[in-house]
Design a protein around this motif. Structure first.
Motif, PDB file in Angstrom:
ATOM      1  N   ARG A  68       0.851  -1.187   0.000  1.00 56.02           N
ATOM      2  CA  ARG A  68       0.000   0.000   0.000  1.00 56.02           C
ATOM      3  C   ARG A  68       0.889   1.240   0.000  1.00 56.02           C
ATOM      4  NH1 ARG A  68      -5.028   2.366   1.557  1.00 56.02           N
ATOM      5  NH2 ARG A  68      -4.838   3.954   3.194  1.00 56.02           N
ATOM      6  N   GLU A  69       0.691   2.085  -0.973  1.00 56.79           N
ATOM      7  CA  GLU A  69       1.413   3.355  -1.029  1.00 56.79           C
ATOM      8  C   GLU A  69       0.405   4.491  -0.915  1.00 56.79           C
ATOM      9  OE1 GLU A  69       4.515   5.965  -3.792  1.00 56.79           O
ATOM     10  OE2 GLU A  69       3.648   4.115  -4.580  1.00 56.79           O
ATOM     11  N   VAL A  70       0.686   5.437  -0.034  1.00 51.77           N
ATOM     12  CA  VAL A  70      -0.117   6.643   0.098  1.00 51.77           C
ATOM     13  C   VAL A  70       0.731   7.803  -0.402  1.00 51.77           C
ATOM     14  CG1 VAL A  70      -1.349   8.190   1.652  1.00 51.77           C
ATOM     15  CG2 VAL A  70      -1.395   5.715   2.053  1.00 51.77           C
ATOM     16  N   ARG A  71       0.186   8.555  -1.335  1.00 49.61           N
ATOM     17  CA  ARG A  71       0.932   9.647  -1.962  1.00 49.61           C
ATOM     18  C   ARG A  71       0.154  10.949  -1.859  1.00 49.61           C
ATOM     19  NH1 ARG A  71       1.192   8.454  -7.825  1.00 49.61           N
ATOM     20  NH2 ARG A  71       2.633  10.213  -7.862  1.00 49.61           N
ATOM     21  N   LEU A  72       0.841  11.982  -1.399  1.00 49.64           N
ATOM     22  CA  LEU A  72       0.300  13.336  -1.477  1.00 49.64           C
ATOM     23  C   LEU A  72       0.520  13.834  -2.895  1.00 49.64           C
ATOM     24  CD1 LEU A  72      -0.886  15.785   0.123  1.00 49.64           C
ATOM     25  CD2 LEU A  72       1.480  16.506   0.501  1.00 49.64           C
ATOM     26  N   LEU A  73      -0.524  14.358  -3.514  1.00 52.45           N
ATOM     27  CA  LEU A  73      -0.469  14.781  -4.904  1.00 52.45           C
ATOM     28  C   LEU A  73      -0.529  16.296  -5.015  1.00 52.45           C
ATOM     29  CD1 LEU A  73      -3.094  12.249  -6.310  1.00 52.45           C
ATOM     30  CD2 LEU A  73      -0.600  11.954  -6.253  1.00 52.45           C
ATOM     31  N   ASP A  74      -0.061  16.803  -6.123  1.00 49.08           N
ATOM     32  CA  ASP A  74      -0.301  18.198  -6.459  1.00 49.08           C
ATOM     33  C   ASP A  74      -1.748  18.293  -6.944  1.00 49.08           C
ATOM     34  OD1 ASP A  74      -0.488  20.375  -8.731  1.00 49.08           O
ATOM     35  OD2 ASP A  74       1.181  20.985  -7.449  1.00 49.08           O
ATOM     36  N   ALA A  75      -2.566  19.072  -6.243  1.00 47.59           N
ATOM     37  CA  ALA A  75      -3.999  19.117  -6.555  1.00 47.59           C
ATOM     38  C   ALA A  75      -4.252  19.642  -7.958  1.00 47.59           C
ATOM     39  CB  ALA A  75      -4.732  19.968  -5.527  1.00 47.59           C
ATOM     40  N   GLY A  76      -3.461  20.632  -8.383  1.00 47.16           N
ATOM     41  CA  GLY A  76      -3.627  21.156  -9.734  1.00 47.16           C
ATOM     42  C   GLY A  76      -3.377  20.094 -10.782  1.00 47.16           C
ATOM     43  N   ASP A  77      -2.303  19.324 -10.599  1.00 47.49           N
ATOM     44  CA  ASP A  77      -1.998  18.252 -11.549  1.00 47.49           C
ATOM     45  C   ASP A  77      -3.072  17.166 -11.508  1.00 47.49           C
ATOM     46  OD1 ASP A  77       0.311  19.579 -12.229  1.00 47.49           O
ATOM     47  OD2 ASP A  77       1.634  18.310 -11.001  1.00 47.49           O
ATOM     48  N   ALA A  78      -3.560  16.856 -10.313  1.00 51.23           N
ATOM     49  CA  ALA A  78      -4.590  15.821 -10.192  1.00 51.23           C
ATOM     50  C   ALA A  78      -5.859  16.226 -10.931  1.00 51.23           C
ATOM     51  CB  ALA A  78      -4.892  15.555  -8.721  1.00 51.23           C
ATOM     52  N   LEU A  79      -6.240  17.483 -10.813  1.00 46.73           N
ATOM     53  CA  LEU A  79      -7.437  17.949 -11.506  1.00 46.73           C
ATOM     54  C   LEU A  79      -7.216  18.000 -13.016  1.00 46.73           C
ATOM     55  CD1 LEU A  79      -8.674  20.729  -9.078  1.00 46.73           C
ATOM     56  CD2 LEU A  79      -9.762  18.534  -9.526  1.00 46.73           C
ATOM     57  N   LYS A  80      -6.021  18.377 -13.446  1.00 46.76           N
ATOM     58  CA  LYS A  80      -5.732  18.371 -14.884  1.00 46.76           C
ATOM     59  C   LYS A  80      -5.879  16.971 -15.466  1.00 46.76           C
ATOM     60  CE  LYS A  80      -2.637  22.381 -15.260  1.00 46.76           C
ATOM     61  NZ  LYS A  80      -1.249  22.825 -15.530  1.00 46.76           N
ATOM     62  N   GLU A  81      -5.409  15.966 -14.723  1.00 46.96           N
ATOM     63  CA  GLU A  81      -5.564  14.579 -15.190  1.00 46.96           C
ATOM     64  C   GLU A  81      -7.032  14.218 -15.373  1.00 46.96           C
ATOM     65  OE1 GLU A  81      -3.545  11.603 -12.943  1.00 46.96           O
ATOM     66  OE2 GLU A  81      -1.750  12.832 -12.681  1.00 46.96           O
ATOM     67  N   LEU A  82      -7.889  14.848 -14.578  1.00 45.85           N
ATOM     68  CA  LEU A  82      -9.319  14.567 -14.652  1.00 45.85           C
ATOM     69  C   LEU A  82     -10.042  15.508 -15.616  1.00 45.85           C
ATOM     70  CD1 LEU A  82      -9.978  13.938 -10.847  1.00 45.85           C
ATOM     71  CD2 LEU A  82      -9.683  12.237 -12.656  1.00 45.85           C
ATOM     72  N   GLY A  83      -9.287  16.376 -16.287  1.00 46.60           N
ATOM     73  CA  GLY A  83      -9.862  17.212 -17.331  1.00 46.60           C
ATOM     74  C   GLY A  83     -10.410  18.539 -16.871  1.00 46.60           C
ATOM     75  N   THR A  84      -9.987  19.012 -15.702  1.00 43.14           N
ATOM     76  CA  THR A  84     -10.444  20.322 -15.242  1.00 43.14           C
ATOM     77  C   THR A  84      -9.276  21.066 -14.594  1.00 43.14           C
ATOM     78  OG1 THR A  84     -12.192  21.452 -13.998  1.00 43.14           O
ATOM     79  CG2 THR A  84     -11.212  19.514 -12.967  1.00 43.14           C
TER      80      THR A  84
END
Length: 400
Positions: free
Chosen positions: A169-185
């Motif tokens: 199990r890996e838990v990763r803190l993400l860059d929220a801007g990059d995460a939203l870009k991956e989702l198309g917003t």
């Protein structure tokens, strides 16, 4: 046919043991200060210190809580302070809380891993496997923005099939801007955000293949969030006739959900998340989309959960507490609302398909959580893009 969920028996157990839970810290810093004397914590944070989360290795590496505004910001995860502070170990389940925890299914049925072979399907004989409850995961590596944990788990299901499992199990803190870009917003200016994901992998460490006739496992991730009178769950779903895709939503876990608590529209449903009535809903893989969320208009918090949903998978484990005619007709996504007896929380849950793994093979399920806080004007386009409805529609979903 009705399906049962751990919360049904947990509420009974809390009555039996007196181990109820109520208190909640207002800030992330308060929750961190509370947890440190009771268990080891791993704090992940970005360079600014605004986006942070707490992982508890002793409790299977679950994410206990997170914040988008540093130590003084809102703490998003629900934490069972009373149980943790008591130091007690309950025999059936220990509901520590946390907004991303690792479990395995199925819970009930002839392939259950919560009931011993031949045991009656009742509260007295229901036990959460210690490896999913009280036994720690080992930290393999960590940094400011990730932690990787592992555990060997050996289980026997109700039908006597043995499972030797290597969990990573890996838990990763993400860059929220990059995460939203991956989702198309996009992440708008003046919106505070925290984003993280758990990458949950299990491998067949035994010598025999896992087969449907002796039972399969699924990866099950559950998140417990702080409820408020103004919070509502939003789940977009696949349109189509009942003949084509089955019922839209399973809402009979604890008796049918009243119409003032569940609103089903053309391609989206709304579910109250106010911790005022015990209720649960689920969507099968033919109805689910790989995203669900919630909005709390009191704190202007939009929460998004995105998860792995293979397009060709149809077999999901069934957790109904009985010998089942259809043991692989379960849900891919669920939401639960407590009634305040256990605590002021609601849940957003996702599951992997049933996993038929040969020896040495593995499977992975990702579960990503994004919390955003800002003005409704700034958050509305994100809700529209990800959930298919705006914030006004969410706020008014249960208007009389």
């Amino acid at each position: 046919m009705k399906r049962l969920h751990p919360h049904l028996l947990v509420l009974t157990l809390m009555t039996i043991t007196g181990a109820g839970a109520t208190g909640h810290a207002a800030t992330f810093g308060d929750d961190a200060a509370f947890l440190r004397p009771h268990t080891e914590v791993v704090v992940l944070k970005d360079a600014s210190g605004q986006s942070q989360l707490i992982v508890a290795p002793a409790w299977q590496g679950r994410v206990m809580t997170s914040t988008a505004r540093g130590a003084q910001g809102d703490s998003f995860g629900w934490i069972n302070r009373e149980l943790i502070a008591s130091g007690k170990v309950e025999p059936h389940i220990n509901v520590f809380g946390g907004e991303d925890r690792f479990w395995l299914g199925p819970e009930g049925g002839q392939f259950s891993i919560f009931f011993a072979e031949g045991a009656p399907f009742d509260l007295e004989h229901w036990f959460t496997p210690p490896s999913l409850d009280t036994e720690p995961f080992e930290v393999e590596s960590k940094s400011d923005e990730h932690v990787t944990l592992s555990r060997r788990i050996d289980l026997v299901n109700y039908s006597g099939a043995q499972f030797n499992i290597d969990v990573k199990r890996e838990v990763r803190l993400l860059d929220a801007g990059d995460a939203l870009k991956e989702l198309g917003t996009e992440l708008p200016p003046k919106v505070d955000a925290v984003a993280f994901e758990s990458i949950n992998s299990i491998a067949n460490a035994g010598q025999n293949a896992w087969k449907k006739d002796s039972g399969l496992l699924s990866i099950w991730v559950l998140g417990m969030f702080r409820a408020s009178p103004e919070s509502a769950v939003v789940i977009p779903y696949q349109k189509g006739s009942v003949a084509e895709r089955g019922v839209v939503v399973n809402d009979d876990y604890f008796g049918k959900v009243p119409a003032d608590r569940l609103v089903v529209e053309d391609d989206v449903l709304f579910f109250r998340a106010d911790a005022q009535k015990r209720s649960k809903i689920g969507l099968t893989p033919s109805r689910a989309r790989p995203v669900l969320g919630s909005y709390d208009s009191a704190t202007h918090t939009l929460t998004l959960v995105q998860f792995t949903l293979p397009p060709d998978a149809s077999d999901y484990v069934n957790s109904m507490w009985e010998l089942q005619d259809e043991p692989f007709s379960g849900d891919a996504v669920n939401s639960y609302n407590d009634d305040g007896n256990l605590g002021s929380f609601y849940e957003l849950e996702s599951s992997s398909p049933a996993l038929a793994l040969r020896p040495g093979a593995s499977a992975t399920h990702r579960h990503r959580t994004i919390h955003l806080q800002g003005s409704e004007e700034a958050l509305d386009p994100i809700a529209q893009a990800m959930l298919g409805v705006g914030l006004e529609a969410i706020r008014n979903a249960f208007a009389q």
